[in-house]
Design a protein around this motif. Sequence first.
Motif, PDB file in Angstrom:
ATOM      1  N   ALA A 320      96.776 -55.812   0.344  1.00 32.34           N
ATOM      2  CA  ALA A 320      98.033 -56.540   0.520  1.00 32.34           C
ATOM      3  C   ALA A 320      97.922 -57.576   1.626  1.00 32.34           C
ATOM      4  CB  ALA A 320      99.162 -55.557   0.830  1.00 32.34           C
ATOM      5  N   CYS A 321      97.236 -57.254   2.714  1.00 32.40           N
ATOM      6  CA  CYS A 321      97.090 -58.188   3.833  1.00 32.40           C
ATOM      7  C   CYS A 321      96.327 -59.438   3.412  1.00 32.40           C
ATOM      8  CB  CYS A 321      96.378 -57.495   4.989  1.00 32.40           C
ATOM      9  SG  CYS A 321      96.099 -58.549   6.423  1.00 32.40           S
ATOM     10  N   VAL A 322      95.191 -59.263   2.734  1.00 31.67           N
ATOM     11  CA  VAL A 322      94.372 -60.410   2.336  1.00 31.67           C
ATOM     12  C   VAL A 322      95.116 -61.272   1.323  1.00 31.67           C
ATOM     13  CG1 VAL A 322      92.241 -61.104   1.183  1.00 31.67           C
ATOM     14  CG2 VAL A 322      92.199 -59.268   2.880  1.00 31.67           C
ATOM     15  N   TRP A 323      95.754 -60.656   0.353  1.00 34.81           N
ATOM     16  CA  TRP A 323      96.474 -61.432  -0.650  1.00 34.81           C
ATOM     17  C   TRP A 323      97.660 -62.177  -0.034  1.00 34.81           C
ATOM     18  CZ3 TRP A 323      96.833 -61.434  -6.344  1.00 34.81           C
ATOM     19  CH2 TRP A 323      95.624 -61.066  -6.945  1.00 34.81           C
ATOM     20  N   THR A 324      98.401 -61.496   0.828  1.00 29.35           N
ATOM     21  CA  THR A 324      99.568 -62.128   1.441  1.00 29.35           C
ATOM     22  C   THR A 324      99.164 -63.299   2.310  1.00 29.35           C
ATOM     23  OG1 THR A 324     100.810 -60.048   1.417  1.00 29.35           O
ATOM     24  CG2 THR A 324     101.540 -61.744   2.953  1.00 29.35           C
ATOM     25  N   ALA A 347      87.974 -68.247   7.955  1.00 26.71           N
ATOM     26  CA  ALA A 347      88.613 -66.946   8.091  1.00 26.71           C
ATOM     27  C   ALA A 347      88.935 -66.345   6.728  1.00 26.71           C
ATOM     28  CB  ALA A 347      89.877 -67.073   8.941  1.00 26.71           C
ATOM     29  N   LEU A 348      89.507 -67.145   5.844  1.00 23.95           N
ATOM     30  CA  LEU A 348      89.835 -66.644   4.506  1.00 23.95           C
ATOM     31  C   LEU A 348      88.580 -66.182   3.775  1.00 23.95           C
ATOM     32  CD1 LEU A 348      92.522 -69.222   3.303  1.00 23.95           C
ATOM     33  CD2 LEU A 348      92.897 -66.820   3.872  1.00 23.95           C
ATOM     34  N   GLU A 349      87.529 -66.969   3.849  1.00 19.01           N
ATOM     35  CA  GLU A 349      86.285 -66.591   3.174  1.00 19.01           C
ATOM     36  C   GLU A 349      85.768 -65.261   3.708  1.00 19.01           C
ATOM     37  OE1 GLU A 349      82.034 -66.183   2.431  1.00 19.01           O
ATOM     38  OE2 GLU A 349      83.003 -66.446   4.379  1.00 19.01           O
ATOM     39  N   SER A 350      85.833 -65.099   5.019  1.00 19.55           N
ATOM     40  CA  SER A 350      85.378 -63.862   5.649  1.00 19.55           C
ATOM     41  C   SER A 350      86.202 -62.666   5.182  1.00 19.55           C
ATOM     42  CB  SER A 350      85.470 -64.004   7.178  1.00 19.55           C
ATOM     43  OG  SER A 350      85.228 -62.782   7.825  1.00 19.55           O
ATOM     44  N   TRP A 351      87.515 -62.832   5.097  1.00 19.84           N
ATOM     45  CA  TRP A 351      88.386 -61.721   4.721  1.00 19.84           C
ATOM     46  C   TRP A 351      88.175 -61.303   3.269  1.00 19.84           C
ATOM     47  CZ3 TRP A 351      93.017 -64.772   7.107  1.00 19.84           C
ATOM     48  CH2 TRP A 351      92.869 -64.793   8.507  1.00 19.84           C
ATOM     49  N   ARG A 353      85.392 -61.737   1.565  1.00 22.93           N
ATOM     50  CA  ARG A 353      84.069 -61.109   1.496  1.00 22.93           C
ATOM     51  C   ARG A 353      84.134 -59.655   1.978  1.00 22.93           C
ATOM     52  NH1 ARG A 353      80.631 -62.218   5.466  1.00 22.93           N
ATOM     53  NH2 ARG A 353      81.578 -64.286   5.768  1.00 22.93           N
ATOM     54  N   GLU A 354      84.878 -59.426   3.048  1.00 21.58           N
ATOM     55  CA  GLU A 354      85.040 -58.061   3.559  1.00 21.58           C
ATOM     56  C   GLU A 354      85.801 -57.190   2.557  1.00 21.58           C
ATOM     57  OE1 GLU A 354      84.972 -54.814   6.375  1.00 21.58           O
ATOM     58  OE2 GLU A 354      83.758 -56.604   6.034  1.00 21.58           O
ATOM     59  N   LEU A 355      86.836 -57.741   1.917  1.00 19.10           N
ATOM     60  CA  LEU A 355      87.576 -56.987   0.909  1.00 19.10           C
ATOM     61  C   LEU A 355      86.658 -56.612  -0.246  1.00 19.10           C
ATOM     62  CD1 LEU A 355      90.150 -55.801  -0.285  1.00 19.10           C
ATOM     63  CD2 LEU A 355      90.723 -58.087  -1.155  1.00 19.10           C
ATOM     64  N   ALA A 356      85.795 -57.537  -0.662  1.00 21.86           N
ATOM     65  CA  ALA A 356      84.849 -57.229  -1.737  1.00 21.86           C
ATOM     66  C   ALA A 356      83.956 -56.059  -1.357  1.00 21.86           C
ATOM     67  CB  ALA A 356      84.003 -58.461  -2.068  1.00 21.86           C
ATOM     68  N   ALA A 357      83.472 -56.044  -0.115  1.00 23.06           N
ATOM     69  CA  ALA A 357      82.591 -54.970   0.329  1.00 23.06           C
ATOM     70  C   ALA A 357      83.326 -53.640   0.369  1.00 23.06           C
ATOM     71  CB  ALA A 357      82.018 -55.313   1.701  1.00 23.06           C
ATOM     72  N   ALA A 371      87.318 -60.263  -5.643  1.00 19.89           N
ATOM     73  CA  ALA A 371      87.287 -60.716  -4.255  1.00 19.89           C
ATOM     74  C   ALA A 371      86.004 -61.482  -3.960  1.00 19.89           C
ATOM     75  CB  ALA A 371      87.424 -59.519  -3.312  1.00 19.89           C
ATOM     76  N   ALA A 372      84.877 -61.009  -4.494  1.00 21.39           N
ATOM     77  CA  ALA A 372      83.617 -61.726  -4.299  1.00 21.39           C
ATOM     78  C   ALA A 372      83.675 -63.107  -4.932  1.00 21.39           C
ATOM     79  CB  ALA A 372      82.463 -60.915  -4.880  1.00 21.39           C
TER      80      ALA A 372
END
Length: 395
Positions: A320-324, A347-351, A353-357, A371-372
Amino acid sequence: MHVDTSSAQDDERVDGESHGNALAAALDAAELALANRFGSAITLSKPEDLAGSGPAVVVRATVASSPFSLPRTLVIKHYPEPDDDASDPFAAEAVSYQLFTALTSEDRMCPELLGHDVNHRVLVLSDLGSAPTLADKLRMSDARVAEGTLLSWARALGRMHATTAHREADFNALLRRFGGQPASEDTEAADSADELPGVLSDVLGVATPEAVAERVRLASRRLDEGEYRAFSPVDLAPENNLVTSDGVRFLDFEHGRVRNAMIDVAHLRVPFAFWRGALALPAGMSEAMIAAWRAEVTGIWPRLADDDEFASALLDSHIACVWTQTARELPGLTDASDTGSTSRAAALESWWRELAARADHSDTDGIAEHAASVAAAIERRFGPGLELALYPAFR
């Protein structure tokens, strides 16, 4: 050639008078609040503008005379009248401070409320002095100090949640006394689940499978219905946390409310996502912060001691955090020129990538693959070179 500067000088004089009047009004309102609180006149002097970021005039003042034992200096927050169509930050902040002032000093992780006046819309708080903020610590060059401060902050956030769990009815009752209304559930996460697929398609050319969108809708519903409810400052920006000799102290409760505490925990895994100055933390730091927070709350929420339960709740808030945050920011990045390693695009790219992991580790409904794809598309659209920089303390 003669240049007429009288208009500019008049503007400066008017601005100066207006500023001086605002400080004087804050002092007057504070003196009334303290007189009502203590039953005797208290004189304040030497107002120092602290330049608050919100709507209130924020002033440090000296206690010039008082028949009572008061600190030498106090902090005053004097609010304008609210907009008719806006929630009232004065009511939210006043109630937040009242909630904490009712706790023991060990559990009060913020300034103490010494006086308030609803009619004059003023709060008088204890002065925590000129201690550095968490943001200051992250900008310094000492990694060990920054790491210790982040862990202290995460523990303090956990203690805040643990001490305010099950107090939603108290908070809402106080809010009504101040003329405010309990906040309705935030629909932004649910709205993002509906709106972001179109944005991702338009800006990045990424399609969102319906199963992924449904998983995000499920995450937002779980957050709304979740049992882990406690007080949240909402604005968890590092600038709003003082690092004092007594520990981390939270400031600025203008958006304070009771909500699912896991929403705050997402900002340990996606560190300070909403803060414009957000950068990266070194490997393992976020997980250490999450562990520090979790250790403080399992006594009040025993189910979070179960690894599967905790991982599921955290992934919901992470999604929810990344999408919002992406729904808030991605449309405005289409013409952005700042696409370096400290940019919001990085920052968005990093978030993502982390969500994908994290989602890949949990094998969750196509979230990882999607997410990837989003992370790769952000790199193509705004890169190359979007590796988010570390905070200066960790470089």
